[in-house]
Design an enzyme around this catalytic site. Sequence first.
Site, short mmCIF file in Angstrom:
data_model
loop_
_atom_site.label_atom_id
_atom_site.label_comp_id
_atom_site.label_asym_id
_atom_site.label_seq_id
_atom_site.Cartn_x
_atom_site.Cartn_y
_atom_site.Cartn_z
N THR A 106 47.81 40.11 31.88
CA THR A 106 46.98 41.26 32.22
C THR A 106 47.82 42.27 33.01
O THR A 106 48.91 41.94 33.48
CB THR A 106 45.77 40.86 33.10
OG1 THR A 106 46.26 40.23 34.30
CG2 THR A 106 44.84 39.90 32.37
N GLU A 107 47.29 43.47 33.11
CA GLU A 107 47.97 44.44 33.96
C GLU A 107 47.92 43.95 35.40
O GLU A 107 47.04 43.16 35.77
CB GLU A 107 47.34 45.83 33.82
CG GLU A 107 46.01 46.01 34.49
CD GLU A 107 45.50 47.44 34.42
OE1 GLU A 107 46.15 48.35 34.97
OE2 GLU A 107 44.44 47.65 33.80
N CYS A 109 47.99 44.97 39.55
CA CYS A 109 47.78 46.04 40.53
C CYS A 109 48.74 45.81 41.69
O CYS A 109 48.80 44.71 42.25
CB CYS A 109 46.33 46.09 40.99
SG CYS A 109 45.23 46.74 39.72
N ASN A 159 37.79 40.33 43.98
CA ASN A 159 38.14 40.55 42.57
C ASN A 159 38.05 42.02 42.14
O ASN A 159 37.82 42.34 40.97
CB ASN A 159 37.37 39.61 41.63
CG ASN A 159 35.89 39.63 41.84
OD1 ASN A 159 35.32 40.68 42.15
ND2 ASN A 159 35.24 38.49 41.66
N ASP A 173 38.70 39.76 37.14
CA ASP A 173 38.05 38.45 37.16
C ASP A 173 36.67 38.45 36.51
O ASP A 173 35.66 38.19 37.16
CB ASP A 173 37.96 37.91 38.59
CG ASP A 173 39.31 37.41 39.08
OD1 ASP A 173 40.22 37.28 38.25
OD2 ASP A 173 39.46 37.16 40.28
#
Length: 294
Positions: A106-107, A109, A159, A173
């Site tokens: 996933t990307e 952050c 999340n 999430d």
Amino acid sequence: MPSAALDQSDKDSEPFAEVDPTGRYGRYPELLGSGAVKKVYRAFDQEEGIEVAWNQVKLRNFEDYPEMIDRLYSEVRLLRTLKNRNIISLHNVWRDEERGKLNFITEVCTSGNLREYRKKHRHVSVKALKKWSKQILKGLEYLHTHDPCIIHRDLNCSNVFVNGNVGQVKIGDLGLAAIVDESHAAHSVIGTPEFMAPELFEEDYTESVDVYSFGMCLLEMVTVEIPYTECDSLPKIYKKVISGVRPQAMSKVRDPEVRAFIEKCLGKPRARPSASELLSDPFFDGINDGDEDD
């Protein structure tokens, strides 16, 4: 092997602990986060030259809990269909049969989750909190107006993820998310008790439970305190939530406008505004979150 792949024999390069079957993604040993279900590692997309998150689940841990594996698969299937700048995006997924693991990329952050970010940065203006809130609501609006409607069911500050350098927040999430059937109601008790709407405990609810959870997120953002910390057990939290008793943290919200907005989110199910309605609330007048031209 991607054309842009780095030569891992280079003594100066950081070695990968693992590489995906295509050779595109490399996982570093560094752990970004760990939960009951999965571990998240720092990783690198060699083709695009960007850092990503490598989510890894040991399926053997859940051999006796097929519903947990189903839930994980649904998270991944769901993520692949979602395209919104306030929702964490999924790049790739595969199952490692030999090691009994489910992997998905996933990307990532850059600043971690909103709970830790807010603890780290204690002095934040109401304007900044409104900018974050607006983006969370945009993510919820996208989920709730998706066809079919998607309820997150476990929205809380741990999340929601942050790119601090640009002030961007994204909902992640989605493993507990439920795709709502045509009756527009879901039927299972799941989530984080302090953030759960009363009707979630009754197992008959709609997407407005996410609006309630968002209200609790905003309360945590303002006070830097998880709601209901005064309760030392889950039954005590349950009793207060069901009775409509607000967390003690509410008394710490000094700004009357912020307090009224949180109360609006925590209202009775039928009185609770939708994410779309909240986005057009005067609370956000003059607030530009950087995504206005979308």
